[in-house]
Design an enzyme around this catalytic site. Structure first.
Site, PDB file in Angstrom:
ATOM      1  N   PHE A   1      70.711  40.195  56.491  1.00 57.80           N
ATOM      2  CA  PHE A   1      71.584  39.942  57.559  1.00 57.80           C
ATOM      3  C   PHE A   1      71.135  41.005  58.558  1.00 57.80           C
ATOM      4  O   PHE A   1      72.154  41.816  58.607  1.00 57.80           O
ATOM      5  CB  PHE A   1      72.661  40.039  57.020  1.00 57.80           C
ATOM      6  CG  PHE A   1      73.092  39.119  55.966  1.00 57.80           C
ATOM      7  CD1 PHE A   1      73.449  37.725  56.142  1.00 57.80           C
ATOM      8  CD2 PHE A   1      73.207  39.494  54.688  1.00 57.80           C
ATOM      9  CE1 PHE A   1      73.452  36.787  55.033  1.00 57.80           C
ATOM     10  CE2 PHE A   1      73.212  38.439  53.448  1.00 57.80           C
ATOM     11  CZ  PHE A   1      73.413  37.137  53.758  1.00 57.80           C
TER      12      PHE A   1
ATOM     13  N   HIS B   1      82.615  43.549  53.072  1.00 58.96           N
ATOM     14  CA  HIS B   1      83.264  43.423  54.136  1.00 58.96           C
ATOM     15  C   HIS B   1      84.651  43.157  54.059  1.00 58.96           C
ATOM     16  O   HIS B   1      85.311  42.796  54.931  1.00 58.96           O
ATOM     17  CB  HIS B   1      82.598  42.712  55.152  1.00 58.96           C
ATOM     18  CG  HIS B   1      81.030  42.993  55.688  1.00 58.96           C
ATOM     19  ND1 HIS B   1      80.887  44.364  55.245  1.00 58.96           N
ATOM     20  CD2 HIS B   1      80.379  42.562  56.614  1.00 58.96           C
ATOM     21  CE1 HIS B   1      79.560  44.449  55.773  1.00 58.96           C
ATOM     22  NE2 HIS B   1      79.217  43.371  56.696  1.00 58.96           N
TER      23      HIS B   1
END
Ligand code: SAH
Ligand code: MG
Length: 206
Positions: free
Chosen positions: A15, A139
């Protein structure tokens, strides 16, 4: 970023958009002469190739911390799940093998050192000032808070804190990297923003 390494970074699962990876590579080149770089959130090593490429060019070492079991958002049924990174016997995610293969292929085994474990466990025992800290771990609220509290104080004076997936507008993505890492770092008065590329924010410790 040397072309061979860029090709390896492209091939690795992960990512990290190229422009943000190139920014990581550039700031690592600036900082590595002052001390080690540490990344939180290895996954399959995509961002570590950008950081390690800088170490191959100018020397120094990049540590990268991950339990390799995936974040909440990587688990089965979630948005960023990839069934090819699951250990079939354990029924758990395991990105360590792909990481090792990607780093070996890129020729960065001397520059990029994996630390396999929970971020909080490693940060609690860490004692070396960091020239650059790159936070790209879990996250959720708790992991983001833990990463800020466990790691940011290890950035040396003049060092950089880079944070990934910072979205000031909730329409663009999840809040914790913005609310639990980026804002507290600025509000602490210890850091000032020096650069923004995509969702990457780079702050310098005064
Ligand atoms: N930097 C990577 C992406 C990281 S994805 C890239 O360039 O592609 C986030 C990673 O954080 C996952 O691999 C996950 O296993 C790891 N992670 C999440 N919470 C963690 C924790 N508490 N301790 C260690 N690693 C964690
Ligand atoms: Mg990220």
């Amino acid at each position: 970023m040397p072309a061979d390494l860029l090709a390896h970074a492209h091939e690795a699962k992960g990512f990290m958009p190229e422009d943000e990876g190139a920014a990581l590579h550039r700031i690592a080149r600036e900082r590595l002469r002052h001390g080690p770089v540490l990344e939180v959130g290895t996954y399959c090593g995509k961002s570590a190739i950008y950081l390690g490429g800088a170490a191959r060019e100018i020397g120094g070492v990049v540590f990268t911390v991950d339990h390799h079991r995936g974040s909440e958002e990587n688990q089965a049924g979630w948005e960023h799940h990839d069934p090819s990174v699951v250990d079939a016997e354990l029924g758990k995610m395991d990105t360590l093998g792909q990481f090792r293969r990607n780093i070996a292929r890129a020729g960065l085994e001397d520059q990029v050192v994996a630390i396999v474990g929970a971020s909080t466990t490693v940060s609690a025992h860490w004692n070396t000032p960091l020239s650059l800290l790159f936070i790209d771990g879990g996250h959720g609220e708790q992991p983001a808070t833990d990463d800020y509290e466990g790691w940011a104080h290890h950035v040396m004076p003049g060092g950089l804190l880079a944070i990934h997936d910072v979205f000031p507008d909730p329409a663009d993505g999840g809040r914790p990297p913005y609310e639990r890492i980026y804002l507290p770092a600025l509000e602490s008065g210890d850091f000032t923003e020096v650069e923004a590329v995509g969702s990457l924010r780079v702050l310098r410790r005064g």
